[in-house]
Structures are given as structure tokens and as C-alpha cells.
Design an enzyme around this catalytic site. Structure first.
Site, PDB file in Angstrom:
ATOM      1  N   LYS A  52     -16.378 -20.725 -19.523  1.00  0.00           N
ATOM      2  CA  LYS A  52     -15.454 -19.754 -19.689  1.00  0.00           C
ATOM      3  C   LYS A  52     -15.935 -18.702 -20.792  1.00  0.00           C
ATOM      4  CE  LYS A  52     -10.364 -19.270 -20.513  1.00  0.00           C
ATOM      5  NZ  LYS A  52      -9.123 -20.025 -20.906  1.00  0.00           N
ATOM      6  N   SER A 127      -5.491 -18.890 -17.750  1.00  0.00           N
ATOM      7  CA  SER A 127      -6.394 -18.030 -17.916  1.00  0.00           C
ATOM      8  C   SER A 127      -7.845 -18.397 -17.304  1.00  0.00           C
ATOM      9  CB  SER A 127      -6.476 -17.575 -19.335  1.00  0.00           C
ATOM     10  OG  SER A 127      -6.836 -18.433 -20.110  1.00  0.00           O
ATOM     11  N   SER A 151      -3.797 -23.070 -19.275  1.00  0.00           N
ATOM     12  CA  SER A 151      -4.670 -22.334 -18.795  1.00  0.00           C
ATOM     13  C   SER A 151      -5.863 -23.157 -18.254  1.00  0.00           C
ATOM     14  CB  SER A 151      -5.290 -21.486 -19.888  1.00  0.00           C
ATOM     15  OG  SER A 151      -4.673 -20.264 -20.145  1.00  0.00           O
TER      16      SER A 151
HETATM   17  N1  GLN Z   1      -0.416 -18.478 -19.494  1.00  0.00           N
HETATM   18  C1  GLN Z   1      -0.204 -18.896 -20.860  1.00  0.00           C
HETATM   19  C2  GLN Z   1      -0.306 -17.569 -21.668  1.00  0.00           C
HETATM   20  O1  GLN Z   1      -0.651 -16.350 -21.006  1.00  0.00           O
HETATM   21  C3  GLN Z   1      -1.294 -19.729 -21.103  1.00  0.00           C
HETATM   22  C4  GLN Z   1      -2.490 -19.292 -21.514  1.00  0.00           C
HETATM   23  C5  GLN Z   1      -3.615 -20.204 -21.912  1.00  0.00           C
HETATM   24  O2  GLN Z   1      -3.291 -21.389 -21.902  1.00  0.00           O
HETATM   25  N2  GLN Z   1      -4.563 -19.965 -22.566  1.00  0.00           N
HETATM   26  O3  GLN Z   1      -0.045 -17.469 -22.707  1.00  0.00           O
END
Ligand code: GLN
Length: 445
Positions: A52, A127, A151
Site C-alpha cells: 500500500k 482504503s 481499510s
Molecule cells: N473508511 C474509513 C475512513 O474513511 C476507514 C479508512 C481506513 O481504515 N483507513 O476513514
């Protein structure tokens, strides 16, 4: 060989899927040659990996999916990268993501969208959607993602792969570009549970460079994969199996629970009484931390600069151009929640809610070994379906956010299809008991 097969697969599929932001073919070929000769073989010897893009890679551009870091090349590796090197894994490239990890669909990438390999009109989740899609499409053997509110787990569910978020503190965050420091954790995305155990083994452990990394012994995760769940006590929160969860998702989870029962587990319904406050608390705490972490991107220290008439004008132009709309929304939410006069009403209140949610889980773990439910309320949604409605998007993380607030380890493992799309089963464990989570996932799988 493994690397050439991976590169070929990426060549065939990534034009459409868009999982990668950057390939490091030359570096990967060079390493493959070296790894070939290296003895003894490491835990992940020569396995091609997608990393990532918020994980710092020495000498390889690391953007966190943001234009503001478009030209940022770290001069040191994240600890997880040093550990992967010790285990002899071979990074092929950096995977796409929602900007700074803010999103559930990869539509917030500052570069391009990622498409779900199961259905190219649908999102891969986010994400860490790039890493999840890369594993699902057979482009790499494993991926690393990061999980702040879901995410790793939610994209794993949407793409039909395994995703493990370790206990907060289990894996070093040194070199991870921070989103919300009290929640961020790095973890593996893999095709099966055994691979997740291997990758976790390689990356887990205390790191003096990360003051929040825990000095807790790392057990042998592979020896936990016994297939044994007889007598296991499983708690199923009724709030996670009720309203708002798709019928198809619920049905697959219920079947999974039946299967665990047939293997000798005892399944009972429990309650997470403060669940309804988890998403609002998260969307105060995570943006508050983000607004502080993102203050460093000012055109002076990192990445891109847009010149201005004076210093403040330069800050303004750099940040207005460099950040995307979701990141700006979060910075505004976060600075508001932290501003004097509102701190007690918002930030402090949310911290108290976080404690209550952690206590809800602690009570359950007094009597049960794992908590199980769906990873996400729906299967992968269509590209564009939720992008104009942040609140609906935020609610897609209802199953994963409470676990993040409590800092607990959790895995998403595929549990069948609903209307042809993968469903994820979330298995949550006690702090630092990744072994239990892996054992149950493996026995089910
Ligand atoms: N979807 C969640 C957010 O937008 C979690 C994102 C994540 O875990 N980085 O914050």
C-alpha cells in the site's frame, strides 16, 4: 517463475483494474536474482508483494494516494519493509488507495480508481483497495494494507480475499504515513488464512522506533492453525445482524456460524449496546487526529509546493491544490472538533464513547473467545453509487469501526457469494490474540 508470472498477470489485467500506482519492475527483477541465490530461505522467500502506497519504501516514491506527496521518495524504509526484506519477500510495486486512507471505495485516490476484479463496474472497497484487488486478481501473492476503521477488512470482504488487522501495537507503524495515529495498523491481505499467518509472522513485533508498538511476545502463528474449534465460545452481536445488513450478507454469515457449530463451537447472541455511537465517535476522532497529522504538508517539508505571493499564500495554494475534497472535509471536521470551546463537546465526548465501546467488548470477552459477524453490511457497491453522499459512505464501516476503536485484532475471511459477489466474515479476538482469530478463520475456511 513467480516474479515473471506476477508481472505478466499485472500486464494483462492492471490496465483495467488499476491496482498499482507504481511498479518497480527493475528493482523486483534485481531482487529476484539475488533472492534466488540466498540461503537459507526466508519465511516469504521471493514471494511477490504489493505494498500500500502509504507505507514508506526507501528510494521508491510513496504518495499515500495524494497529489501533495506526488514526488515524495522516502530516504528510509518503514519497519515492515525491513522485516519483509529479512523474510525475503519481493515488493513488485506500490498499490493504489484512497488519499491518506480516507475512504471505503478507492474513489478518493488522488490518481485513478481501482476496479473490483469480480465486477469491473464495482468498487474494490477501501482504503486498501489496490492491495485487495491485486491479490484477488492474482497479480501478487500477498499485499500489505493499513486499517484505521476497516481499510484492510472491508476491501478484503469486497474482493473475496483474506484481510487481517492486527491488535493496535502488534505491528510497527514506523514509516507508515499517519492518518489517525491511535487507530492505524498495518496488516496482510492474502488468498488464504495460512498466507496471512506467514505474513503476520514476518511483520509483527516490538519496534523501539514506534513508541506505540507493544512489547508483547510474538507467538508461532502457524502452529495455531490446528483446525480445532471444539468448545470455542462464539459471540454474535445482535446489532450487527439486524437492520441495515443486506439479507444476502446475513444469510452467508448465518451459514458460516452453522458450520462452526457443526465443528463443535458454541454460538450465542450478545449485545454491543453502544454500537450506534461508534461511527459518529470515529468520525470525530479520526478526523481530529488526521487534521493534526496532515498539518505537516505545507509545501516546505514534504512533497509538492505551489508558489504563492508570500509564505501564507504558498501554504494555502499548496494545500488547496494538493489535497482532494475528502481530505479537506476531514481536516475541517477535525480542526472544528478540536477547536477551543468545542473540544469537550466533541473530541472529549467521542473519547468517552470510545472507552464505552472498548468496555462493551471487554465484557463479551469475559465469557466468549471470539466475536463474529459480517465484515461489511453490503457486498461491493457500484462505482459512483455513494461517492456524492459521504454519510452513506461512512456507514459502510459500521461493522469494522467499533473493533478499531477497541484496538482489537480481526480478520475478514470469504464466506461465500451473494448475487455473485463475495461476502466477508469478520472474526474478532482478544487483544494480542491473533492466533485465536487465525485458528477460527482457518478452521472455517
Ligand atoms: N473508511 C474509513 C475512513 O474513511 C476507514 C479508512 C481506513 O481504515 N483507513 O476513514
Amino acid at each position: 517463475d513467480l516474479l515473471e508470472a506476477s508481472l505478466e498477470r499485472i500486464g494483462e489485467t492492471d490496465q483495467e483494474i488499476g491496482a498499482f500506482l507504481k511498479l518497480d519492475e527493475e528493482g523486483a527483477r534485481y531482487r529476484a536474482k539475488q533472492l534466488d541465490e540466498q540461503e537459507p530461505k526466508g519465511l516469504l522467500a521471493a514471494l511477490p508483494a504489493g505494498i500500500k502506497d502509504n507505507i514508506g519504501t526507501e528510494g521508491v516514491v510513496t504518495t499515500a494516494g495524494s497529489q501533495i506527496l506526488g514526488d515524495y521518495t522516502p530516504v528510509y524504509p518503514a519497519t515492515v519493509m525491513s522485516k519483509l526484506e529479512q523474510a525475503q519477500a519481493n515488493m513488485i510495486g506500490k498499490t493504489n488507495m484512497d488519499e491518506f486512507g480516507m475512504g471505503s471505495s478507492n474513489e478518493n485516490s488522488g490518481y485513478h480508481k481501482v476496479r473490483n476484479p469480480w465486477d469491473l463496474d464495482r468498487v474494490p472497497g477501501g482504503s486498501s483497495g489496490g492491495s485487495a484487488a491485486a491479490v484477488a486478481a492474482g497479480q501478487v501473492v500477498f499485499g500489505l494494507g493499513s486499517d484505521t476503521g476497516g481499510s484492510i477488512r472491508q476491501p478484503a470482504a469486497f474482493c473475496g480475499v483474506v484481510g487481517l488487522k492486527p491488535t493496535y501495537g502488534r505491528v510497527s507503524r514506523f514509516g507508515l504515513i499517519a492518518f489517525a495515529s491511535s487507530l492505524d495498523q498495518i496488516g496482510p491481505l492474502t488468498r488464504n488464512v495460512e498466507d496471512a499467518a506467514y505474513v503476520l509472522q514476518a511483520i509483527a513485533g516490538h519496534d523501539p522506533k514506534d513508541s506505540t508498538s507493544a512489547d508483547v511476545e510474538v507467538p508461532d502463528y502457524l502452529s495455531a492453525l490446528t483446525g480445532e474449534v471444539k468448545g470455542l465460545k462464539v459471540a454474535v452481536p445482535k446489532e450487527l445482524m439486524g437492520e441495515g445488513i443486506d439479507a444476502g450478507v446475513k444469510a452467508r454469515v448465518q451459514e458460516a456460524l452453522k458450520l462452526l457449530e457443526s465443528l463443535g463451537a458454541v454460538v450465542e447472541e450478545v449485545s454491543l449496546p453502544h454500537l450506534e455511537y461508534a461511527v459518529p465517535a470515529y468520525y470525530l476522532l479520526a478526523p481530529a487526529e488526521a487534521s493534526s497529522n496532515l498539518a505537516r504538508y505545507d509545501g516546505v517539508r514534504y512533497g509538492v509546493r505551489v508558489e504563492g505571493e508570500n509564505l501564507v499564500d504558498m501554504f494555502n495554494r499548496t494545500r488547496s491544490t494538493g489535497f482532494g475534497p475528502e481530505v479537506k472535509r476531514r481536516i475541517m471536521l477535525g480542526t472544528y472538533a478540536l477547536s477551543s470551546g468545542y473540544y469537550d463537546a466533541y473530541y472529549l465526548k467521542a473519547q468517552k464513547v470510545r472507552t464505552l465501546i472498548r468496555q462493551d467488548f471487554e465484557k463479551i470477552f469475559d465469557q466468549y473467545d471470539v466475536v463474529i459477524g459480517p465484515t461489511a453490511p453490503t457486498t461491493a457497491f457500484r462505482i459512483g453509487e455513494k461517492v456524492d453522499d459521504p454519510l452513506t459512505m461512512y456507514l459502510n464501516d459500521i461493522c469494522t469501526i467499533p473493533v478499531s476503536l477497541a484496538g482489537l485484532p480481526a480478520i475478514s475471511v470469504p464466506c461465500g457469494l451473494s448475487d455473485g459477489l463475495p461476502v466477508g466474515l469478520q472474526i474478532v479476538g482478544r487483544p494480542f490474540d491473533e492466533s485465536q482469530v487465525l485458528r477460527v478463520a482457518h478452521a472455517y475456511e
